[in-house]
Design a protein around this motif. Structure first.
Motif, PDB file in Angstrom:
ATOM      1  N   LEU A 205       1.599   6.973  -4.059  1.00 28.73           N
ATOM      2  CA  LEU A 205       1.769   6.809  -2.804  1.00 28.73           C
ATOM      3  C   LEU A 205       2.505   5.579  -2.099  1.00 28.73           C
ATOM      4  O   LEU A 205       3.332   5.297  -1.434  1.00 28.73           O
ATOM      5  CB  LEU A 205       0.630   7.248  -1.751  1.00 28.73           C
ATOM      6  CG  LEU A 205       0.217   8.720  -2.051  1.00 28.73           C
ATOM      7  CD1 LEU A 205      -1.069   9.096  -1.381  1.00 28.73           C
ATOM      8  CD2 LEU A 205       1.445   9.597  -1.547  1.00 28.73           C
ATOM      9  N   MET A 206       2.109   4.552  -2.795  1.00 27.64           N
ATOM     10  CA  MET A 206       2.614   3.070  -2.519  1.00 27.64           C
ATOM     11  C   MET A 206       4.205   3.149  -3.051  1.00 27.64           C
ATOM     12  O   MET A 206       5.118   2.842  -2.220  1.00 27.64           O
ATOM     13  CB  MET A 206       2.089   1.942  -3.159  1.00 27.64           C
ATOM     14  CG  MET A 206       0.534   1.594  -2.581  1.00 27.64           C
ATOM     15  SD  MET A 206       0.398   1.703  -0.511  1.00 27.64           S
ATOM     16  CE  MET A 206      -0.114   3.180  -0.026  1.00 27.64           C
ATOM     17  N   VAL A 207       4.517   3.672  -4.198  1.00 29.97           N
ATOM     18  CA  VAL A 207       5.824   3.448  -4.780  1.00 29.97           C
ATOM     19  C   VAL A 207       6.572   4.592  -3.730  1.00 29.97           C
ATOM     20  O   VAL A 207       7.627   4.384  -3.689  1.00 29.97           O
ATOM     21  CB  VAL A 207       5.560   4.223  -6.289  1.00 29.97           C
ATOM     22  CG1 VAL A 207       7.086   4.166  -6.651  1.00 29.97           C
ATOM     23  CG2 VAL A 207       4.830   3.219  -7.244  1.00 29.97           C
ATOM     24  N   ASP A 237     -11.081   5.786   0.230  1.00 24.09           N
ATOM     25  CA  ASP A 237     -10.190   5.408  -0.732  1.00 24.09           C
ATOM     26  C   ASP A 237      -8.606   4.909   0.159  1.00 24.09           C
ATOM     27  O   ASP A 237      -8.415   5.539   1.180  1.00 24.09           O
ATOM     28  CB  ASP A 237      -9.524   6.603  -1.571  1.00 24.09           C
ATOM     29  CG  ASP A 237      -8.866   5.940  -2.724  1.00 24.09           C
ATOM     30  OD1 ASP A 237      -9.391   5.093  -3.460  1.00 24.09           O
ATOM     31  OD2 ASP A 237      -7.915   6.578  -2.994  1.00 24.09           O
ATOM     32  N   LEU A 238      -8.341   3.493  -0.116  1.00 22.51           N
ATOM     33  CA  LEU A 238      -7.380   3.076   0.613  1.00 22.51           C
ATOM     34  C   LEU A 238      -6.603   2.104  -0.079  1.00 22.51           C
ATOM     35  O   LEU A 238      -7.015   1.410  -1.237  1.00 22.51           O
ATOM     36  CB  LEU A 238      -8.293   1.938   1.833  1.00 22.51           C
ATOM     37  CG  LEU A 238      -7.490   1.422   2.898  1.00 22.51           C
ATOM     38  CD1 LEU A 238      -8.329   1.152   4.048  1.00 22.51           C
ATOM     39  CD2 LEU A 238      -7.039  -0.082   2.355  1.00 22.51           C
ATOM     40  N   GLU A 239      -5.162   2.389   0.013  1.00 22.55           N
ATOM     41  CA  GLU A 239      -4.256   1.171  -0.280  1.00 22.55           C
ATOM     42  C   GLU A 239      -3.273   0.835   0.420  1.00 22.55           C
ATOM     43  O   GLU A 239      -3.092   1.495   1.444  1.00 22.55           O
ATOM     44  CB  GLU A 239      -3.583   2.181  -1.657  1.00 22.55           C
ATOM     45  CG  GLU A 239      -2.824   1.384  -2.744  1.00 22.55           C
ATOM     46  CD  GLU A 239      -3.824   0.733  -3.780  1.00 22.55           C
ATOM     47  OE1 GLU A 239      -5.009   1.075  -3.498  1.00 22.55           O
ATOM     48  OE2 GLU A 239      -3.269   0.191  -4.633  1.00 22.55           O
ATOM     49  N   MET A 240      -2.692  -0.314   0.303  1.00 21.98           N
ATOM     50  CA  MET A 240      -1.797  -0.907   1.278  1.00 21.98           C
ATOM     51  C   MET A 240      -0.566  -1.577   0.212  1.00 21.98           C
ATOM     52  O   MET A 240      -0.911  -2.194  -0.777  1.00 21.98           O
ATOM     53  CB  MET A 240      -2.307  -2.153   2.021  1.00 21.98           C
ATOM     54  CG  MET A 240      -3.585  -1.854   2.887  1.00 21.98           C
ATOM     55  SD  MET A 240      -4.346  -3.208   3.529  1.00 21.98           S
ATOM     56  CE  MET A 240      -3.410  -3.785   5.096  1.00 21.98           C
ATOM     57  N   SER A 241       0.534  -1.673   0.807  1.00 22.59           N
ATOM     58  CA  SER A 241       1.522  -2.447   0.264  1.00 22.59           C
ATOM     59  C   SER A 241       1.862  -3.587   0.912  1.00 22.59           C
ATOM     60  O   SER A 241       1.631  -3.890   2.003  1.00 22.59           O
ATOM     61  CB  SER A 241       2.761  -1.625   0.143  1.00 22.59           C
ATOM     62  OG  SER A 241       2.677  -0.518  -0.331  1.00 22.59           O
ATOM     63  N   PHE A 242       2.544  -4.750   0.167  1.00 23.00           N
ATOM     64  CA  PHE A 242       2.784  -5.755   0.682  1.00 23.00           C
ATOM     65  C   PHE A 242       1.898  -6.584   1.340  1.00 23.00           C
ATOM     66  O   PHE A 242       1.790  -7.336   2.369  1.00 23.00           O
ATOM     67  CB  PHE A 242       4.213  -5.682   1.827  1.00 23.00           C
ATOM     68  CG  PHE A 242       5.308  -4.826   1.345  1.00 23.00           C
ATOM     69  CD1 PHE A 242       6.082  -5.072   0.415  1.00 23.00           C
ATOM     70  CD2 PHE A 242       5.489  -3.638   1.805  1.00 23.00           C
ATOM     71  CE1 PHE A 242       7.131  -4.499  -0.074  1.00 23.00           C
ATOM     72  CE2 PHE A 242       6.453  -2.981   1.291  1.00 23.00           C
ATOM     73  CZ  PHE A 242       7.211  -3.241   0.461  1.00 23.00           C
ATOM     74  N   VAL A 243       0.867  -6.498   0.475  1.00 21.15           N
ATOM     75  CA  VAL A 243      -0.464  -7.524   1.199  1.00 21.15           C
ATOM     76  C   VAL A 243      -0.884  -8.444  -0.210  1.00 21.15           C
ATOM     77  O   VAL A 243      -0.451  -8.174  -1.465  1.00 21.15           O
ATOM     78  CB  VAL A 243      -1.709  -6.609   1.356  1.00 21.15           C
ATOM     79  CG1 VAL A 243      -1.361  -6.105   2.684  1.00 21.15           C
ATOM     80  CG2 VAL A 243      -1.786  -5.710   0.189  1.00 21.15           C
ATOM     81  N   ASP A 244      -1.634  -9.428   0.198  1.00 19.60           N
ATOM     82  CA  ASP A 244      -2.401 -10.190  -0.924  1.00 19.60           C
ATOM     83  C   ASP A 244      -3.634  -9.974  -0.762  1.00 19.60           C
ATOM     84  O   ASP A 244      -4.380  -9.433   0.219  1.00 19.60           O
ATOM     85  CB  ASP A 244      -2.007 -11.579  -1.124  1.00 19.60           C
ATOM     86  CG  ASP A 244      -2.400 -12.509   0.085  1.00 19.60           C
ATOM     87  OD1 ASP A 244      -3.315 -12.027   0.833  1.00 19.60           O
ATOM     88  OD2 ASP A 244      -1.893 -13.555   0.411  1.00 19.60           O
ATOM     89  N   ARG A 245      -4.734 -10.330  -1.674  1.00 23.26           N
ATOM     90  CA  ARG A 245      -6.003 -10.312  -1.422  1.00 23.26           C
ATOM     91  C   ARG A 245      -6.619 -10.548  -0.042  1.00 23.26           C
ATOM     92  O   ARG A 245      -7.590  -9.637   0.356  1.00 23.26           O
ATOM     93  CB  ARG A 245      -6.785 -11.044  -2.568  1.00 23.26           C
ATOM     94  CG  ARG A 245      -8.220 -11.078  -2.502  1.00 23.26           C
ATOM     95  CD  ARG A 245      -8.911 -11.914  -3.433  1.00 23.26           C
ATOM     96  NE  ARG A 245      -9.066 -13.223  -2.546  1.00 23.26           N
ATOM     97  CZ  ARG A 245      -9.752 -14.392  -3.083  1.00 23.26           C
ATOM     98  NH1 ARG A 245     -10.054 -14.414  -4.153  1.00 23.26           N
ATOM     99  NH2 ARG A 245      -9.684 -15.400  -2.307  1.00 23.26           N
ATOM    100  N   ASP A 246      -6.234 -11.532   0.524  1.00 19.41           N
ATOM    101  CA  ASP A 246      -7.224 -12.012   1.784  1.00 19.41           C
ATOM    102  C   ASP A 246      -6.677 -11.059   2.765  1.00 19.41           C
ATOM    103  O   ASP A 246      -7.478 -11.003   3.726  1.00 19.41           O
ATOM    104  CB  ASP A 246      -6.809 -13.358   2.144  1.00 19.41           C
ATOM    105  CG  ASP A 246      -7.307 -14.371   1.142  1.00 19.41           C
ATOM    106  OD1 ASP A 246      -8.288 -13.959   0.453  1.00 19.41           O
ATOM    107  OD2 ASP A 246      -7.186 -15.725   1.342  1.00 19.41           O
ATOM    108  N   ASP A 247      -5.450 -10.435   2.616  1.00 17.84           N
ATOM    109  CA  ASP A 247      -5.107  -9.444   3.685  1.00 17.84           C
ATOM    110  C   ASP A 247      -6.101  -8.435   3.754  1.00 17.84           C
ATOM    111  O   ASP A 247      -6.578  -7.527   4.678  1.00 17.84           O
ATOM    112  CB  ASP A 247      -3.745  -8.865   3.579  1.00 17.84           C
ATOM    113  CG  ASP A 247      -2.661  -9.957   3.835  1.00 17.84           C
ATOM    114  OD1 ASP A 247      -2.862 -10.822   4.880  1.00 17.84           O
ATOM    115  OD2 ASP A 247      -1.707 -10.318   2.702  1.00 17.84           O
ATOM    116  N   ALA A 536       8.677  -0.553  -7.150  1.00 17.27           N
ATOM    117  CA  ALA A 536       7.275  -0.495  -6.776  1.00 17.27           C
ATOM    118  C   ALA A 536       6.852  -1.761  -6.053  1.00 17.27           C
ATOM    119  O   ALA A 536       7.245  -2.768  -6.223  1.00 17.27           O
ATOM    120  CB  ALA A 536       6.289  -0.315  -8.185  1.00 17.27           C
ATOM    121  N   PRO A 537       6.206  -1.368  -4.705  1.00 19.05           N
ATOM    122  CA  PRO A 537       6.096  -2.550  -3.894  1.00 19.05           C
ATOM    123  C   PRO A 537       4.842  -3.232  -4.669  1.00 19.05           C
ATOM    124  O   PRO A 537       4.092  -2.330  -5.126  1.00 19.05           O
ATOM    125  CB  PRO A 537       5.730  -1.952  -2.555  1.00 19.05           C
ATOM    126  CG  PRO A 537       5.232  -0.800  -2.780  1.00 19.05           C
ATOM    127  CD  PRO A 537       5.970  -0.249  -3.914  1.00 19.05           C
TER     128      PRO A 537
END
Ligand code: ASP
Length: 598
Positions: A205-207, A237-247, A536-537
């Protein structure tokens, strides 16, 4: 509606109103002249009074009512006479004088009391789950679960997350357990697997460009059902694009903290939420999901004891092992039986033994500690100076009991971690109404599987190593750290996730470390690898157990089963429907399946 207001909703302000109630007979008290019925519905219980002088017919009918019958009552609300109020009941200011009563359905005598909170055999509870769930504390747990999920949905919706469902019939998506499989009738000899989590689907879904996804997802894992596990359970269940760990950590923290404040405001939250590396958590608490409601930290005695005369410890240290200890507060005078229990607990977790050292409270202070104050299971092998130094390291005071374990670091941490938990609970150090969250970071990427002589992913195969650790994948995979994180709370793992690998070449490299041949990787994961060919992001996410969360928010829940409507027993059986069950031969034939009798 067959009712005009809920039983549990009646208050003093309704006095004088004529109301229609409907619910279950919770309790009936026949005082000859007056009959009192506590009528219960989802919102609570209210007292109904049947007075022959007010309504003779209703009074007559009320005498027949029995517990768990369903009845409709029309009557007038009145404030209870002064002195007869029940402050323990939200409706305790009022009572309803019945004019009419209609029996809507009768009940057999239930197999256990609904109106008392006694211990009931769990098998019986599960067989009659619909009765078990009538018990007010069980009802409250499920309603709390509803509030938790609703809060999560609203919170994430406000932050632009889209809730997207993913299929249940799919192909294996591994989280380290066995898959449940479903035979295909149409495709002879082929099987679907039930998802252990929607991991690959959310990455796809991120792709697909959704950027912010969540789902209240059912997960299926065929695990040995030891401890408090269920074959199917629910995760946020959760997923995010364009983030790093701290986000992602910031999102998790915001979500869980706000959730507690709104849904369980009676719980005390320890803030700020500490961040520990995996190594720190293991070293200080002997657990990657430490209970931080109390101290009792593990102290490392290895340096202090390098030249000790005590052979057992000296040999362990010479072989690269460690000696660590904890101080059990106020337990210096523990009985033989108490220390034997601690030793046997240590042994079940892999310790060869445990050295116990009582520090008599007759010593005026730690500095005044002398030989006569020390009662050590190692006799005089450890000098007073050594005992003194160890007591300092462990933060012990006169009156405390030092518990020392020696051996390989992993074993010692685990043993003392278990003792720490045991003592924390036994000594009442953990406050049931407090929540102590902690983030655990920098998990190892892989661990060596001695049985199969290969590396396994610690989180899952899609987790990215830290950028600086990529070179270790070929030279020393065991030393690589992952961009993975867990949220621990009160000794439980509440959530876990990671930043993912989002490049095909790197994902292939990772599969290789895990012992997949290119053909095997292609056969199992071609869907993901192929998707990574199309832009893929960078992405990451997490999943958090809903049942665990509800459990920590409601200290009354004794097991994960208490916060599920229709759980299975610890043996994976559903006593209500009688699942699992045999299926007819005709059905098996259609599925191309033959049972092998064993
Ligand atoms: N899918 C993982 C799990 O179920 C969590 C995650 O990495 O998002 O544990």
């Amino acid at each position: 509606m067959l009712k005009s207001i809920s039983c549990g909703g009646l208050r003093a302000e309704h006095a004088g109103h004529t109301v229609t109630l409907a619910g279950w007979v919770h309790r009936r008290r026949d005082h000859g002249n007056l009959v009192f019925v506590d009528l219960r519905d989802r919102d609570g219980v209210v007292q109904v009074v049947f007075n022959p002088d007010v309504a003779a017919q209703a009074h007559e009918a009320a005498q027949r009512l029995r517990p768990e019958w369903v009845a409709q009552v029309v009557g007038k609300v009145a404030c209870r006479p002064a002195g007869t109020e029940n402050p323990g009941l939200p409706t305790g200011q009022v009572e309803v004088f019945a004019d009419q009563v209609t029996v809507l359905s009768e009940s057999k005598t239930p197999p256990f009391y609904i109106n008392e909170d006694g211990e009931v055999d769990e098998l019986l509870r599960l067989k009659y789950r619909y009765l078990d769930l009538r018990r007010p504390h069980m009802r409250d747990l499920l309603l709390l679960r509803h509030k938790v999920v609703k809060f999560i949905r609203d919170y994430l919706d406000e932050r632009d997350f889209a809730e997207i469902e993913t299929p249940i019939l799919i192909k294996s998506t591994p989280e380290g357990a066995r898959d449940y499989v479903v035979p295909s009738r149409v495709h002879a000899g082929k099987f679907y697997a039930l998802p252990q989590s929607p991991q690959q689907l959310k990455q796809l879904l991120m792709v697909a460009g959704f950027e912010r996804y969540f789902q209240i997802a059912r997960c299926f894992r065929d695990e040995d059902l030891r401890l408090d596990r269920q074959p199917e359970f629910t995760q946020l269940d959760l997923e995010m694009s364009f983030v790093d760990r701290d986000d992602i950590l910031a999102l998790i923290e915001g979500l869980y903290v706000s959730l507690v404040k709104v849904v369980a405001p009676q719980m005390r939250l320890r803030m700020p939420i500490p961040r520990l590396t995996y190594a720190e958590a293991m070293g200080r608490y002997g657990s990657d999901k430490p209970d931080l409601r109390f101290g009792l930290e593990l102290a490392d005695m290895t340096q202090t004891l390098r030249d000790t005369q005590f052979n057992v410890f000296r040999n362990v240290i010479a072989k690269g092992g460690v000696v660590k200890g904890i101080a059990a507060p106020g337990m210096a005078e523990a009985s033989r039986r108490q220390t034997d229990d601690l030793i046997s607990l240590a042994k079940t977790h892999g310790a060869g033994g445990l050295v116990t050292i009582g520090l008599s409270k007759s010593a005026a202070s730690l500095d005044a500690l002398a030989a006569e104050h020390v009662r050590s299971s190692a006799g005089r092998n450890l000098s007073v100076a050594e005992v003194h130094a160890m007591a300092r390291l462990a933060g012990a005071k006169p009156g405390d009991l030092l518990l020392l374990a020696a051996g390989p670091a992993n074993t010692v941490n685990n043993v003392l971690g278990q003792l720490r938990l045991h003592l924390g609970h036994q000594l009442g150090l953990a406050d049931a109404n407090e929540l102590a969250f902690a983030f655990i970071l920098d998990f190892p990427l892989v661990e060596w599987n001695e049985e199969e002589k290969k590396y396994d992913a610690v989180h899952h195969p899609f987790t990215s190593p830290r950028d600086e650790d990529w070179p270790l994948l070929e030279s020393d995979p065991g030393a690589a750290k992952a961009k993975a994180y867990d949220l621990a709370c009160n000794g439980f793992e509440l959530a876990g996730g990671s930043i993912r690998i989002h490049r095909r070449d790197l994902q292939e490299r990772m599969f290789k470390v895990l012992g997949y041949s290119p053909q095997q990787a292609e056969a199992r994961f071609s869907q993901l690898l192929e998707a990574f060919n199309y832009g893929a992001p960078p992405h990451g996410g997490f999943a958090g157990g809903i049942e665990r969360l509800v459990m920590v928010l409601s200290p009354g829940a004794k097991s994960i089963r208490d916060v599920m409507a229709f759980p299975k027993t610890q043996a994976g059986v559903d006593p209500l429907f009688g699942a699992p069950d045999v299926v007819e031969d005709k059905h098996l034939k259609e599925l191309h399946i033959r049972i092998i009798e064993s």
